[in-house]
Design a protein around this motif. Structure first.
Motif, PDB file in Angstrom:
ATOM      1  N   VAL A 136       0.861  -1.178   0.000  1.00  0.00           N
ATOM      2  CA  VAL A 136       0.000   0.000   0.000  1.00  0.00           C
ATOM      3  C   VAL A 136       0.902   1.234   0.000  1.00  0.00           C
ATOM      4  O   VAL A 136       1.725   1.405   0.900  1.00  0.00           O
ATOM      5  CB  VAL A 136      -0.931   0.005   1.227  1.00  0.00           C
ATOM      6  N   GLU A 137       0.751   2.084  -1.003  1.00  0.00           N
ATOM      7  CA  GLU A 137       1.687   3.199  -1.182  1.00  0.00           C
ATOM      8  C   GLU A 137       1.050   4.572  -1.026  1.00  0.00           C
ATOM      9  O   GLU A 137       1.727   5.582  -1.192  1.00  0.00           O
ATOM     10  CB  GLU A 137       2.352   3.089  -2.547  1.00  0.00           C
ATOM     11  N   GLY A 138      -0.235   4.615  -0.700  1.00  0.00           N
ATOM     12  CA  GLY A 138      -0.869   5.910  -0.522  1.00  0.00           C
ATOM     13  C   GLY A 138      -2.347   5.750  -0.244  1.00  0.00           C
ATOM     14  O   GLY A 138      -2.876   4.640  -0.183  1.00  0.00           O
ATOM     15  N   PRO A 139      -3.034   6.871  -0.073  1.00  0.00           N
ATOM     16  CA  PRO A 139      -4.466   6.811   0.228  1.00  0.00           C
ATOM     17  C   PRO A 139      -5.287   6.378  -0.980  1.00  0.00           C
ATOM     18  O   PRO A 139      -4.860   6.522  -2.123  1.00  0.00           O
ATOM     19  CB  PRO A 139      -4.794   8.251   0.629  1.00  0.00           C
ATOM     20  N   ALA A 140      -6.457   5.852  -0.699  1.00  0.00           N
ATOM     21  CA  ALA A 140      -7.408   5.519  -1.761  1.00  0.00           C
ATOM     22  C   ALA A 140      -8.328   6.706  -2.012  1.00  0.00           C
ATOM     23  O   ALA A 140      -8.414   7.633  -1.195  1.00  0.00           O
ATOM     24  CB  ALA A 140      -8.218   4.292  -1.360  1.00  0.00           C
TER      25      ALA A 140
END
Length: 470
Positions: A250-254
């Protein structure tokens, strides 16, 4: 050591190879050849030597760190510590107890192998209260572990030593495990990111496997969301539970907006500290400002859950005293257990006849918990009902009944995730009037660590976490 505003702070940040980088940043620098794993390890050892005399967070400092040979691992060369209830080859595992003399482990434990697969360099082992049974890292016969934000206060527990080292900047990431809040509580006390995984997400240790109901999940404590997310991805490369959806990297917000339930009042009926309530209310406003729908919900269990959990907690202490010679070492002497462990065991002896019914009810909470996520994706609540206590307030040498009642009212929010096996995440989103961190708890449906991490990225960007060195 401390910054200009809070002279009591204890930290090791300085202009060395570690600098102010998080674990991902260090791994990137090593990958590009700008740093070496050995110079990073040396810098961390020097940092530990400076602050550990104050913090008392290290049980074993290894002269020869355990180094991963896989340079392609996501966290290759990042220095770390392992909590002293997990076997490392050649090092004793003492579980925070003086009730026996542990012998050096013959091999790495199952979870240690998974942790090492991430590429990190292990520098030693960290403190925990006896068998992880308390919510403060304090001892009847030894110096406690101190909170680097203010050494007069608890660092939480049971992963209190790991939390103190990460918060103080000795290492960016350290091992913890959580059987009643033992990652999330020290994360809240020390201003860290602490994600308790879904039961079975990572490889279980032998103690967890022997429990009638497995409460324990393995994980890490970090200062940044991306370090936690990267560790989960690295651990998944080594082994993934096929019964759970993958987390991935997971590399950032959705972009999606979530329905979030909010729990306010402690299930025990204990009062919620007004400062914690203010941080929770502020977090709800922040979530709404990010476009999420937040509404009050009720608990999926009734107030009897707290008493059932207390009985099971006491049962574990009782079983330790009865089976220690078989499960730990022939030198185990139950008379040398600390007063809190003995008090827990004695409490169980008075309620042993109820244990079959208690185990039955606890085992069924998973279904009620799962049903509560039909209308929401996440739940937000406090991590703790009261502020981080001063050292001594929960000490094992205090009268048992007083400490036990204080603990029940202190940790009221965290045990539900352990009994149900659900994932839950503590984020440092506030602070007390005294400058100590306050954590906020986010809980998800089984297997949904990804949603927790995506929201954590968004919250970290919107409300950057306080830094101890500022």
């Amino acid at each position: 050591m401390g910054g200009p505003l809070m002279a009591a702070r204890v930290h090791a940040f300085t202009d060395d190879a570690l600098g102010e980088h998080d674990g991902v940043g260090i791994a990137e620098l090593i990958r590009r050849g700008e740093l070496s794993a050995s110079e990073v390890a040396k810098a961390a050892q020097e940092r530990a030597a400076r602050v550990n005399p104050v913090l008392n967070a290290v049980v074993v400092a290894m002269d020869s760190p355990v180094v991963s040979g896989d340079r392609e691992a996501l966290l290759f060369g990042v220095p770390t510590y392992v909590k002293d209830n997990t076997d490392l080859a050649g090092v004793p595992t003492q579980h925070g107890s003086v009730a026996w003399r542990a012998r050096p482990a013959k091999a790495n434990g199952p979870y240690a192998k998974q942790l090492l697969s991430s590429g990190m360099t292990v520098l030693g082992k960290t403190t925990l209260p006896e068998f992880g049974l308390n919510a403060t890292t304090e001892f009847a016969l030894a110096e406690p572990t101190h909170n680097p934000w203010d050494p007069e206060f608890s660092s939480g527990a049971s992963s209190g030593g790991s939390a103190a080292l990460v918060a103080a900047g000795v290492v960016p990431i350290a091992h913890g495990n959580d059987g009643g809040g033992s990652i999330r509580i020290p994360a809240a006390c020390c201003g860290l990111v602490g994600l308790k995984p879904t039961r079975g997400r990572h490889i279980d240790g032998p103690q967890a496997r022997s429990m009638p109901i497995n409460l324990v999940s393995e994980g890490v404590l970090t200062r940044t969301v991306r370090d936690t997310a990267t560790y989960f991805a690295a651990a998944e490369r080594f082994w993934r539970n096929p019964g759970l959806p993958p987390v991935g990297l997971v590399e950032g917000p959705a972009q999606r907006r979530l329905r979030i339930g909010v729990l306010t009042e402690p299930i025990t009926g204990a009062p919620l500290d007004p400062q914690i309530r203010a941080v929770l209310d502020d977090t709800v406003k922040l979530l709404e400002g990010l476009g999420h729908e937040v509404r009050p919900i009720g608990y999926p269990v009734d107030r009897g859950f707290a008493e059932d959990f207390a009985t099971y907690w006491a049962m574990l202490a009782y079983l330790l005293g009865r089976t220690g010679k078989l499960t730990l070492d022939r030198s185990f002497d139950p008379s040398r257990l600390d007063p809190f462990t003995k008090g827990l065991a004695a409490r169980f002896r008075g309620s042993a006849l109820r244990s079959p019914a208690v185990l039955y009810r606890l085992s069924r909470t998973r279904h009620a918990y799962a049903a509560s996520f039909r209308d929401v994706e996440l739940v937000v609540s406090p991590v703790l009902a009261s502020l981080t206590p001063p050292l001594g307030y929960l000490s094992p040498d205090q009268p048992f009944d007083e400490v036990f009642d204080r603990l029940l009212n202190y940790v009221t929010y965290t045990p539900l995730a352990n009994v149900t096996g659900a994932p839950a995440l503590s984020l440092p989103l506030g602070s007390s009037a005294e400058g100590l961190p306050i954590g906020v708890l986010f809980s998800a449906a089984h297997g949904d660590e990804r949603t927790l991490l995506e929201l954590a990225y968004a919250l970290e960007a919107a409300r950057p976490f306080r830094r101890i060195q500022d």
